[in-house]
Design a protein around this motif. Structure first.
Motif, mmCIF file in Angstrom:
data_model
loop_
_atom_site.group_PDB
_atom_site.id
_atom_site.type_symbol
_atom_site.label_atom_id
_atom_site.label_comp_id
_atom_site.label_asym_id
_atom_site.label_seq_id
_atom_site.Cartn_x
_atom_site.Cartn_y
_atom_site.Cartn_z
ATOM 1 N N LEU A 246 15.390 3.401 16.745
ATOM 2 C CA LEU A 246 15.054 3.321 15.323
ATOM 3 C C LEU A 246 13.859 4.203 14.972
ATOM 4 C CD1 LEU A 246 15.437 -0.492 14.507
ATOM 5 C CD2 LEU A 246 16.791 1.391 13.563
ATOM 6 N N VAL A 247 12.988 4.444 15.936
ATOM 7 C CA VAL A 247 11.809 5.262 15.679
ATOM 8 C C VAL A 247 12.202 6.723 15.475
ATOM 9 C CG1 VAL A 247 9.550 5.973 16.593
ATOM 10 C CG2 VAL A 247 10.344 3.645 16.940
ATOM 11 N N ALA A 248 13.397 7.091 15.878
ATOM 12 C CA ALA A 248 13.882 8.447 15.623
ATOM 13 C C ALA A 248 14.807 8.502 14.413
ATOM 14 C CB ALA A 248 14.619 8.983 16.854
ATOM 15 N N ASP A 249 15.570 7.458 14.188
ATOM 16 C CA ASP A 249 16.709 7.538 13.263
ATOM 17 C C ASP A 249 16.491 6.870 11.917
ATOM 18 O OD1 ASP A 249 18.139 8.909 15.208
ATOM 19 O OD2 ASP A 249 18.917 7.071 16.100
ATOM 20 N N SER A 250 15.261 6.469 11.594
ATOM 21 C CA SER A 250 14.992 5.822 10.307
ATOM 22 C C SER A 250 13.637 6.295 9.792
ATOM 23 C CB SER A 250 14.998 4.292 10.467
ATOM 24 O OG SER A 250 13.837 3.868 11.182
ATOM 25 N N TRP A 251 13.194 5.736 8.642
ATOM 26 C CA TRP A 251 11.891 6.118 8.108
ATOM 27 C C TRP A 251 10.738 5.757 9.038
ATOM 28 C CZ3 TRP A 251 8.764 1.873 7.333
ATOM 29 C CH2 TRP A 251 9.393 0.631 7.149
ATOM 30 N N LEU A 252 11.036 5.004 10.090
ATOM 31 C CA LEU A 252 10.004 4.688 11.078
ATOM 32 C C LEU A 252 9.534 5.936 11.821
ATOM 33 C CD1 LEU A 252 11.480 1.411 12.610
ATOM 34 C CD2 LEU A 252 9.736 1.614 10.839
ATOM 35 N N ASN A 253 10.343 7.019 11.802
ATOM 36 C CA ASN A 253 9.925 8.226 12.512
ATOM 37 C C ASN A 253 8.659 8.833 11.914
ATOM 38 O OD1 ASN A 253 10.984 9.520 10.202
ATOM 39 N ND2 ASN A 253 12.846 10.181 11.252
ATOM 40 N N LEU A 254 8.423 8.602 10.629
ATOM 41 C CA LEU A 254 7.188 9.055 9.990
ATOM 42 C C LEU A 254 6.175 7.917 9.830
ATOM 43 C CD1 LEU A 254 9.051 11.324 7.505
ATOM 44 C CD2 LEU A 254 7.247 12.148 9.026
ATOM 45 N N ALA A 255 6.662 6.688 9.693
ATOM 46 C CA ALA A 255 5.758 5.537 9.574
ATOM 47 C C ALA A 255 4.930 5.353 10.841
ATOM 48 C CB ALA A 255 6.554 4.266 9.276
ATOM 49 N N SER A 256 5.497 5.693 12.007
ATOM 50 C CA SER A 256 4.741 5.544 13.257
ATOM 51 C C SER A 256 3.505 6.431 13.239
ATOM 52 C CB SER A 256 5.623 5.865 14.458
ATOM 53 O OG SER A 256 6.158 7.178 14.364
ATOM 54 N N ALA A 257 3.625 7.624 12.636
ATOM 55 C CA ALA A 257 2.473 8.526 12.560
ATOM 56 C C ALA A 257 1.424 7.999 11.591
ATOM 57 C CB ALA A 257 2.938 9.914 12.147
ATOM 58 N N ILE A 258 1.858 7.443 10.474
ATOM 59 C CA ILE A 258 0.895 6.910 9.500
ATOM 60 C C ILE A 258 0.215 5.671 10.059
ATOM 61 C CG2 ILE A 258 0.681 5.895 7.189
ATOM 62 C CD1 ILE A 258 2.776 7.842 6.240
ATOM 63 N N TRP A 259 0.959 4.833 10.778
ATOM 64 C CA TRP A 259 0.368 3.673 11.457
ATOM 65 C C TRP A 259 -0.745 4.126 12.394
ATOM 66 C CZ3 TRP A 259 1.501 2.359 16.851
ATOM 67 C CH2 TRP A 259 0.976 1.136 17.251
ATOM 68 N N PHE A 260 -0.476 5.166 13.176
ATOM 69 C CA PHE A 260 -1.502 5.692 14.079
ATOM 70 C C PHE A 260 -2.684 6.242 13.287
ATOM 71 C CE2 PHE A 260 -3.496 8.983 16.655
ATOM 72 C CZ PHE A 260 -3.609 8.376 17.892
ATOM 73 N N PHE A 261 -2.412 6.887 12.165
ATOM 74 C CA PHE A 261 -3.427 7.484 11.309
ATOM 75 C C PHE A 261 -4.391 6.426 10.772
ATOM 76 C CE2 PHE A 261 -4.956 9.376 7.332
ATOM 77 C CZ PHE A 261 -5.152 10.706 7.668
ATOM 78 N N LEU A 262 -3.891 5.196 10.557
ATOM 79 C CA LEU A 262 -4.686 4.135 9.938
ATOM 80 C C LEU A 262 -5.289 3.164 10.948
ATOM 81 C CD1 LEU A 262 -2.262 3.225 7.006
ATOM 82 C CD2 LEU A 262 -4.338 4.593 6.861
ATOM 83 N N THR A 263 -4.929 3.274 12.218
ATOM 84 C CA THR A 263 -5.332 2.287 13.217
ATOM 85 C C THR A 263 -6.558 2.742 13.997
ATOM 86 O OG1 THR A 263 -3.040 1.567 13.484
ATOM 87 C CG2 THR A 263 -4.590 0.941 15.212
ATOM 88 N N PRO A 264 -7.676 2.009 13.935
ATOM 89 C CA PRO A 264 -8.823 2.358 14.780
ATOM 90 C C PRO A 264 -8.536 1.962 16.223
ATOM 91 C CG PRO A 264 -9.269 0.333 13.589
ATOM 92 C CD PRO A 264 -7.929 0.822 13.107
ATOM 93 N N GLN A 265 -8.899 2.824 17.144
ATOM 94 C CA GLN A 265 -8.785 2.507 18.572
ATOM 95 C C GLN A 265 -10.208 2.372 19.097
ATOM 96 O OE1 GLN A 265 -5.870 5.433 20.384
ATOM 97 N NE2 GLN A 265 -6.131 6.296 18.329
#
Length: 542
Positions: A246-265
């Motif tokens: 699903l991370v390749a075949d749905s809007w999650l392919n771009l949402a994963s990048a935005i999630w990383f963009f907003l997540t402090p590590q």
């Protein structure tokens, strides 16, 4: 440049000491070896430990919209959320097409807008005078600079056979939706799967699934798929662990990048808060060359192998910087005087020792092993914030309670804890003169004391040990004598692999939490995912 009131407030809050937490620990009437704590007191402790305003800012940045709303988003939709309309205004479909002429068909403008719609803080509003439109455009362009490096074509402009339109390399983002060399149906990237550790208890790998890189940020490994799945599907890690495609075949392919963009590590800040300047570098970060600008976003993503003077001329950071400079020039994004596009002058975060710094915040909970003389066994029955990855996040609601109760069994030798709404009525300790005797005959209703607990006979018995049950019913229990706890490990011990000796550390190898490697005749254990971080110089190794 003047500091904003928010920055001053955050720094003052960091410096302010926290009051000690009230905690009433009682024996568990349902478990002779356990204890009960009030849910309200545990919740108050969590609030006290995350009282700094930045925790609320981080949590708000990771707030998500319901998927039913997200999947109704379309370009120019009248009901699109406010942040999506802003993204459309500053980066319309023509701009998307301009930067995605080589992109894989799985990446579409609609999916891009849905990924933004999932996170209201991305391209969101500001109430303190900051220019939300400018921050939105800068965020999108920053993301595309990294997309161009991680999923780009990397084809020279004058290579007419492979690049007939003469596209700039910064126009060649999102070419790959799956990691090169991998396809669906291939199990792989299963390092660490099946181990008896907290990562597998929280994010269990599914059989025959591959957790190789997918999407604009190339999400990899089961612990990242599981954490992202929790963010996308109301805390359910299994959705993407069972179906990572699903991370390749749905809007999650771009949402994963935005999630990383907003997540402090933590101690790394979220990329958004570097860009919008909600984050202010600590003194140690400033001394290590870490400040505002695109260079710090490189350090957040891949500082271990791309930042520092030794990587000044390395291909990956050089490419990222070229792409950012090309994009920022094209979109006329101003570079402020205090910004650096590069990170060669920065210490990588993995090599930066921030332990004990009083102006740095952490986002992971770990069991507090401090000794408390006034609590049973000397245990704290609390958790503390630490700078390394653990089973529990301060940004996930309910994770502090899970940490205190050792939900994923990540704390070795932790007391058995249950949370309750009200504490049980106090009971008198059993009389010590009524100790159980193996030779004595007991009739129904007789009471005895055995191992600090009181039992009542249910029928005639002789020689039956009360703790075994049977004819005995537990009535009360008292806590064991208070003694200093043995020195428990800060982290759960990791068993070395039995199938082969521990291998020498390799700078190009990928290590995940629990992996071991030998460096200079010493064995190190990885605390979290890392690559190229020298064990004797990096906080990624224990």
């Amino acid at each position: 440049m003047k500091k904003t009131n928010l920055v001053w407030a955050l720094q003052l809050a960091l410096a302010a000491p926290l009051a000690a937490n009230a905690l009433n620990v009682q024996p568990d009437p349902q478990n002779p070896n356990g204890y009960v704590l009030l849910k309200s007191e545990v919740a108050t402790a969590a609030q006290n430990k995350t009282a700094n305003p930045m925790y609320a800012i981080w949590s708000n940045a990771l707030r998500t919209a319901d998927n039913s709303l997200v999947e109704s988003i379309v370009p120019n939709g009248a009901t699109n959320p406010v942040n999506v309309k802003r993204a459309e205004r500053v980066f319309g479909e023509l701009q998307w097409n301009f930067l995605t002429q080589m992109a894989a068909p799985e990446y579409t403008y609609t999916r891009f807008l849905r990924a933004i719609g999932k996170f209201p803080a991305f391209c969101g509003d500001y109430t303190d005078g900051r220019d939300a439109d400018a921050i939105c455009l800068r965020s999108i362009v920053t993301a595309f600079a990294h997309f161009a490096q991680e999923t780009g074509g990397h084809i020279a402009k004058d290579n007419i056979s492979d690049n007939p339109n003469g596209l700039e390399e910064w126009q060649q983002a999102l070419v790959h939706v799956r990691e090169m060399g991998w396809s669906e149906g291939q199990p792989g990237y299963t390092t660490g799967c099946g181990q008896n550790d907290w990562q597998n208890r929280r994010w269990p790998c599914a059989p025959e699934q591959g957790y190789f890189g997918r999407g604009a940020k190339q999400l990899s490994y089961h612990f990242n798929y599981g954490a992202f799945s929790e963010a996308m599907f109301d805390g359910d890690a299994t959705v993407l662990l069972n179906n990572p495609a699903l991370v390749a075949d749905s809007w999650l392919n771009l949402a994963s990048a935005i999630w990383f963009f907003l997540t402090p590590q933590a101690p790394k800040p979220a990329m958004l808060h570097v860009i919008d300047r909600t984050w202010s570098p600590s003194q140690r970060e400033s001394s290590a060359g870490i400040g505002y600008g695109f260079g710090t976003t490189i350090n957040i993503i891949n500082g271990g192998i791309e930042c520092g003077e030794q990587n000044k001329n390395k291909g990956q950071p050089v490419n990222r910087i070229r792409y950012w400079e090309g994009l920022s020039a094209h979109y006329q994004i101003p570079i402020e005087m205090d910004e650096e596009n590069t990170c060669w002058q920065q210490t990588p975060y993995g090599s930066l020792n921030l332990e004990g710094a009083n102006d740095v915040l952490y986002t992971n909970w770990e069991g507090d092993w401090a000794y408390y003389a006034d609590r049973p066994g000397g245990y704290a029955f609390e958790c503390k914030l630490v700078a390394y990855q653990t089973a529990y996040s301060a940004l996930v609601p309910g994770d502090y309670e899970k940490c205190v109760t050792n939900f994923y069994l990540s704390h070795a030798n932790w007391p058995e804890v249950r949370l309750v709404d009200t504490l049980p009525d106090p009971v008198e300790p059993p009389a010590t003169g009524n100790a159980w005797s193996a030779d004595k005959v007991y009739l129904q209703g007789d009471k005895v004391v055995y191992e600090n607990a009181e039992y009542q006979a249910k029928w005639w018995t002789q020689g039956d040990v009360p703790t075994a049950g049977g004819p005995w019913q537990l009535l009360t229990n008292t806590p064991p004598p208070t003694e200093p706890p043995t020195e428990p490990p800060v982290e759960p011990p990791v068993e070395p692999p039995v199938e082969s000796p521990v291998a020498q550390w390799q700078p190009g190898a990928v290590y995940v939490a629990g992996d071991q490697a030998v460096y200079e005749n010493k064995t190190y254990t990885a605390k979290w995912w890392n690559q190229g971080e020298q064990p004797n110089q990096s906080n990624a190794w224990q």
